[in-house]
Scaffold this motif. Structure first.
Motif, PDB file in Angstrom:
ATOM      1  N   MET A 164      40.713  55.209 203.320  1.00 14.31           N
ATOM      2  CA  MET A 164      40.731  54.544 201.862  1.00 14.31           C
ATOM      3  C   MET A 164      42.203  54.658 201.357  1.00 14.31           C
ATOM      4  N   ILE A 165      42.589  55.745 201.512  1.00 10.23           N
ATOM      5  CA  ILE A 165      43.939  56.108 200.515  1.00 10.23           C
ATOM      6  C   ILE A 165      44.937  55.085 201.353  1.00 10.23           C
ATOM      7  N   ALA A 166      44.915  55.245 202.608  1.00 14.27           N
ATOM      8  CA  ALA A 166      45.980  54.484 203.408  1.00 14.27           C
ATOM      9  C   ALA A 166      45.855  52.812 203.006  1.00 14.27           C
ATOM     10  N   LEU A 167      44.592  52.322 203.053  1.00 19.47           N
ATOM     11  CA  LEU A 167      44.430  50.797 202.856  1.00 19.47           C
ATOM     12  C   LEU A 167      44.794  50.735 201.246  1.00 19.47           C
ATOM     13  N   GLY A 168      44.668  51.635 200.406  1.00 23.38           N
ATOM     14  CA  GLY A 168      44.963  51.473 199.046  1.00 23.38           C
ATOM     15  C   GLY A 168      46.609  51.391 198.781  1.00 23.38           C
ATOM     16  N   LEU A 169      47.239  52.286 199.713  1.00 20.53           N
ATOM     17  CA  LEU A 169      48.673  52.233 199.678  1.00 20.53           C
ATOM     18  C   LEU A 169      49.300  51.016 200.114  1.00 20.53           C
ATOM     19  N   VAL A 170      48.707  50.343 201.184  1.00 16.29           N
ATOM     20  CA  VAL A 170      48.989  49.131 201.946  1.00 16.29           C
ATOM     21  C   VAL A 170      48.768  48.076 200.792  1.00 16.29           C
ATOM     22  N   MET A 171      47.624  48.214 200.241  1.00 14.67           N
ATOM     23  CA  MET A 171      47.634  46.909 199.117  1.00 14.67           C
ATOM     24  C   MET A 171      48.392  46.829 197.908  1.00 14.67           C
ATOM     25  N   ILE A 172      48.927  48.247 197.692  1.00 20.09           N
ATOM     26  CA  ILE A 172      49.844  48.239 196.595  1.00 20.09           C
ATOM     27  C   ILE A 172      51.124  47.811 197.264  1.00 20.09           C
ATOM     28  N   ALA A 173      51.638  48.414 198.482  1.00 23.77           N
ATOM     29  CA  ALA A 173      52.789  47.992 198.863  1.00 23.77           C
ATOM     30  C   ALA A 173      53.068  46.763 199.377  1.00 23.77           C
ATOM     31  N   ASN A 174      52.051  45.658 199.610  1.00 27.67           N
ATOM     32  CA  ASN A 174      52.173  44.375 199.847  1.00 27.67           C
ATOM     33  C   ASN A 174      51.997  43.555 198.727  1.00 27.67           C
ATOM     34  N   ASN A 175      51.629  44.132 197.596  1.00 29.84           N
ATOM     35  CA  ASN A 175      51.405  43.117 196.592  1.00 29.84           C
ATOM     36  C   ASN A 175      52.570  42.979 195.636  1.00 29.84           C
ATOM     37  N   THR A 176      53.235  41.821 195.383  1.00 33.21           N
ATOM     38  CA  THR A 176      54.238  41.345 194.742  1.00 33.21           C
ATOM     39  C   THR A 176      54.093  41.885 193.017  1.00 33.21           C
ATOM     40  N   GLU A 177      52.988  42.037 192.643  1.00 37.18           N
ATOM     41  CA  GLU A 177      52.871  42.593 191.279  1.00 37.18           C
ATOM     42  C   GLU A 177      52.585  44.279 191.298  1.00 37.18           C
ATOM     43  N   GLU A 178      53.564  44.898 190.515  1.00 34.48           N
ATOM     44  CA  GLU A 178      53.396  46.148 190.542  1.00 34.48           C
ATOM     45  C   GLU A 178      52.333  46.846 189.792  1.00 34.48           C
ATOM     46  N   PRO A 179      51.658  47.841 189.719  1.00 36.12           N
ATOM     47  CA  PRO A 179      50.696  48.526 189.070  1.00 36.12           C
ATOM     48  C   PRO A 179      51.074  48.689 187.645  1.00 36.12           C
ATOM     49  N   LYS A 180      50.049  48.587 186.716  1.00 33.89           N
ATOM     50  CA  LYS A 180      50.502  48.791 185.381  1.00 33.89           C
ATOM     51  C   LYS A 180      49.805  49.811 184.369  1.00 33.89           C
ATOM     52  N   TRP A 181      50.750  50.361 183.484  1.00 33.73           N
ATOM     53  CA  TRP A 181      49.726  51.161 182.564  1.00 33.73           C
ATOM     54  C   TRP A 181      48.919  50.347 181.811  1.00 33.73           C
ATOM     55  N   ASN A 182      47.653  51.164 181.466  1.00 30.23           N
ATOM     56  CA  ASN A 182      46.855  50.297 180.391  1.00 30.23           C
ATOM     57  C   ASN A 182      47.319  50.552 178.942  1.00 30.23           C
ATOM     58  N   GLU A 183      48.112  49.441 178.564  1.00 29.30           N
ATOM     59  CA  GLU A 183      48.758  49.504 177.455  1.00 29.30           C
ATOM     60  C   GLU A 183      47.694  49.438 176.036  1.00 29.30           C
ATOM     61  N   GLU A 184      46.421  49.034 176.375  1.00 33.14           N
ATOM     62  CA  GLU A 184      45.425  49.441 175.367  1.00 33.14           C
ATOM     63  C   GLU A 184      44.738  50.771 175.165  1.00 33.14           C
ATOM     64  N   HIS A 185      44.897  51.675 176.175  1.00 35.05           N
ATOM     65  CA  HIS A 185      44.391  52.952 175.953  1.00 35.05           C
ATOM     66  C   HIS A 185      45.540  54.097 175.285  1.00 35.05           C
ATOM     67  N   PRO A 186      44.779  54.628 174.198  1.00 37.13           N
ATOM     68  CA  PRO A 186      45.720  55.453 173.551  1.00 37.13           C
ATOM     69  C   PRO A 186      46.303  56.635 174.129  1.00 37.13           C
ATOM     70  N   ARG A 187      45.713  57.206 175.174  1.00 38.44           N
ATOM     71  CA  ARG A 187      46.083  58.350 175.864  1.00 38.44           C
ATOM     72  C   ARG A 187      47.165  57.987 176.879  1.00 38.44           C
ATOM     73  N   ALA A 188      47.336  56.575 177.267  1.00 45.32           N
ATOM     74  CA  ALA A 188      48.387  56.283 177.920  1.00 45.32           C
ATOM     75  C   ALA A 188      49.826  55.784 177.210  1.00 45.32           C
ATOM     76  N   ALA A 189      49.856  55.772 175.800  1.00 43.00           N
ATOM     77  CA  ALA A 189      50.811  55.141 175.005  1.00 43.00           C
ATOM     78  C   ALA A 189      52.042  56.079 175.466  1.00 43.00           C
ATOM     79  N   ARG A 190      51.925  57.272 175.443  1.00 43.36           N
ATOM     80  CA  ARG A 190      53.100  58.102 175.718  1.00 43.36           C
ATOM     81  C   ARG A 190      53.950  57.699 177.268  1.00 43.36           C
TER      82      ARG A 190
END
Ligand code: ZN
Length: 521
Positions: free
Chosen positions: A484-510
């Motif tokens: 599962m991890i290997a596939l998730g890594l490939v999915m991130i690696a092949n996606n031109t969009e990079e992962p994003k922090w959730n700007e709505e989440h107060p605990r992610a603000a910092r």
């Protein structure tokens, strides 16, 4: 006619909506399915329970003595991990091959000059150096210093204690090893010690009946030259713990308060010597001309808590699940993904770090000295305790969870990968946020990298115990989780969009703030 036309129009509209909906579903499926090409499937199939078991039976063997930071066992583990990265064909990414070297110091006392004697009534007992644990990192020289007894549970005596009763004397008490105490026990113990210490005793002697051996008079304190003021929590306390039944008997015979019994002690000043601590890292270069200069960081800590005095029986804390399981997963993922005929678009960095158990030392070191630019590091997936399925909350088969589940969209990518590989990736309602800062992802999150820890069991029997052995791991489940991890890594690696922090989440603000600062936004 009019009615009929309208009716027909409605049908057309309904069909159109249906067609759009169906094609959306097909598109999203094929989107995920495109991740699982025959090439990727073949790489995933290389991940094997036997291979994971083979690696872990070495990493968590008694030979490595619990991989304390620093220790020869830790160095052997680093060499083994580097050898596996080399075998997989990763590109070395350290300053010395696969090693990123932290040139630190260690303060050690020569045990030769050590001398500890108690004198009570007519009897004098001499305590062997192997039966003490010393916290203080200064020299001490006491001769015939009177003892003052106070029990930790004697709250009234502690409340009524006056500084002049203990100043310059040796306070003797009883306390078991705080490193093995519950967090409440450790808190209470530290409060007690702090109060006593504020009265400036010459020495605090603690009798510990839970073990027959100690760590000796030469305490090992790590010195980070970039942060020299950071010390162990009790390095300034004149604390000596005694694991000796004759001393315990003498303590029992003493009355509370002042006594005629005395102590003599010689402790030399420790000397500082240089030491090398190492993160181990290698990179699988990406294939896309522009995306290959962006990185996904896969991490686990390869250290554990070493050996502990425990009297009878097993004294090696092998740390098979914590975090041998994460360490061998990093090796296995690197080995499998390196066989891809078509390299993922982004580069994937595989790293195991030192000193997590001493306070995220290796990952923080990397955060201050990143080998790959932080602003080009699109995600950090940290693996912790992924091998045991016998959680204290019940069996965790085909399950995995992320800390800070809602802080970024990284966990959802793995949730999708889990749907294709038979692993339920879920949010642990109580621990998801609470455990975010409990492992190495925190060091990268502080730098702004979307960083999470993936975990199978937050708590399990043998957690930080001597029984955390490699034969208690559920390897077929570990194989499945790794796919599962290997596939998730490939999915991130092949996606031109990079992962994003959730700007709505107060605990992610910092973290969002740090992310924007890194990228000059
Ligand atoms: Zn751990």
């Amino acid at each position: 006619m009019y009615t009929k036309t309208r009716f027909l129009n409605r049908i057309t509209l309904a069909c159109l909506i249906l067609i759009i909906a169906v094609s959306c579903i097909i598109a999203s499926q094929s989107d995920s399915k495109t991740a699982l090409t025959a090439d990727v499937e073949a790489a995933l199939a290389r991940i094997s329970a036997d291979s994971l078991r083979g690696h872990l039976s070495f990493i968590a063997s008694d030979l490595l003595e619990g991989r304390d930071t620093p220790s020869p066992g830790l160095d052997i583990a680093a060499e083994y991990i580097a050898a596996q990265f080399r075998r997989a064909g990763l590109e070395p990414a350290g300053d010395e091959g696969f090693f990123q070297t932290a040139n630190w110091g260690v303060s050690e006392r020569d045990a030769k000059g050590f001398d500890l004697k108690f004198k009570a009534a007519q009897e004098t007992i001499s305590i062997d150096k192997d039966r003490v644990s010393v916290s203080i990192d200064k020299a001490l020289n006491l001769s015939g210093t009177p003892l003052f007894k106070i029990a930790t549970e004697d709250a009234a005596a502690l409340d009524g204690l006056k500084p002049e009763q203990v100043e310059g004397k040796a306070v003797v008490t009883e306390m078991s090893d705080l490193r093995r105490a519950s967090s409440a026990g450790r808190r209470a113990g530290n409060q007690f010690l702090s109060k006593i210490n504020s009265f400036k005793p010459a020495l605090i002697l603690s009798i510990d009946r839970s073990g027959a051996t100690g760590s000796g008079p030469g305490p090992v304190r790590l010195i980070d030259p970039e942060n020299r003021s950071a010390r162990g929590p009790r390095a300034n306390f004149p604390l000596v713990t005694v694991h000796d039944s004759r001393a315990a008997k003498m303590y029992d015979a003493m009355k509370a308060g002042p006594s005629d019994a005395t102590v003599s002690l010689r402790l030399d000043a420790p000397a500082e010597k240089p030491i090398k601590l190492r993160n181990v890292l290698g990179v699988l270069r990406g294939s896309d001309p522009s995306l290959k200069d962006t990185y996904i960081l896969v991490t686990a800590h390869y250290d554990h808590i070493g050996k502990r005095p425990g009297g009878e029986g097993d004294q090696i804390f092998n740390g098979a699940n914590d975090d041998g399981s994460g360490t061998v997963s990093v090796i296995e993922l690197a080995t499998a993904l390196a066989t891809l005929k078509e390299r993922p678009k982004r580069s994937i960095v595989f790293m195991t770090v030192f000193g997590e158990e001493k306070g995220l030392l290796g990952s923080r070191y990397y955060g201050r000295h990143p080998v790959f630019p932080i602003e080009k590091t699109v995600a950090n997936i940290n693996l912790e305790q992924v091998g045991r399925t016998d959680s204290t909350e019940g069996p965790q088969v085909a399950n995995a969870t992320f800390t800070g589940f809602d802080y970024s969209d990284v966990p959802l990518i793995f949730k999708a990968a889990g749907e294709m590989t038979g692993v339920t990736v879920y949010k642990h309602e109580r621990n998801s946020d609470a455990f975010f800062g409990r492992s190495d992802n925190q060091a990268l999150a502080d730098q702004g990298v979307p960083a999470h820890t993936l975990c199978v069991a937050y708590d399990y029997p043998d957690y930080h115990g001597a029984g955390d052995h490699w034969d208690k791991i559920d390897y077929s489940n570990l194989e499945r989780v790794n796919r599962m991890i290997a596939l998730g890594l490939v999915m991130i690696a092949n996606n031109t969009e990079e992962p994003k922090w959730n700007e709505e989440h107060p605990r992610a603000a910092r973290y969002v703030k740090a992310w924007k600062e890194q990228r000059g936004k």
